[in-house]
Design an enzyme around this catalytic site. Sequence first.
Site, PDB file in Angstrom:
ATOM      1  N   CYS A 102     138.308  41.949 -11.607  1.00 21.62           N
ATOM      2  CA  CYS A 102     139.181  41.032 -12.336  1.00 21.62           C
ATOM      3  C   CYS A 102     139.727  39.939 -11.418  1.00 21.62           C
ATOM      4  CB  CYS A 102     140.344  41.784 -12.976  1.00 21.62           C
ATOM      5  SG  CYS A 102     139.838  42.992 -14.222  1.00 21.62           S
TER       6      CYS A 102
ATOM      7  N   CYS B 256     142.129  46.324 -10.990  1.00 22.66           N
ATOM      8  CA  CYS B 256     140.712  45.985 -11.174  1.00 22.66           C
ATOM      9  C   CYS B 256     140.286  44.910 -10.174  1.00 22.66           C
ATOM     10  CB  CYS B 256     140.503  45.499 -12.608  1.00 22.66           C
ATOM     11  SG  CYS B 256     138.894  44.781 -12.926  1.00 22.66           S
TER      12      CYS B 256
END
Length: 98
Positions: free
Chosen positions: A25, A22
Site C-alpha cells: 500500500c 500493508c
Amino acid sequence: MDFESHIQGHKPVVVEYYADWCKPCELLIPVLQQVKETAGDRATILRINIDEDKSFADAYQVYTVPTLIVFREGNIVWRKNGISSSHEILDHLNLLME
C-alpha cells in the site's frame, strides 16, 4: 468523510483501500500522487484505511489490500487488487474524465 456524495458525482473517484501495516500500500502513495497531479481537478483520489473504516470495505467486498476502485455516478467502473501503475490508472480515468 461523506463517501457516498463523493462517489455519486459525475467526476471519477479513485478509492484506494489500504492498511497502515500493508507494505504494498505504501508503494501506491507516490503512484496516486502522480495520478492526482496529472488528473488535477478532473478526478478525486480518496484513501480509506480498512482498519479504521471497515464499513466502507465491507460495503464493496474489499478483502485484500491494496484494492483500487474507480467510481463514477455511484457505479464501479474499474477495480483492481494489488499494485497498479499511474499509467494503468490514468488509462481508465482518461476514458471517464471530461
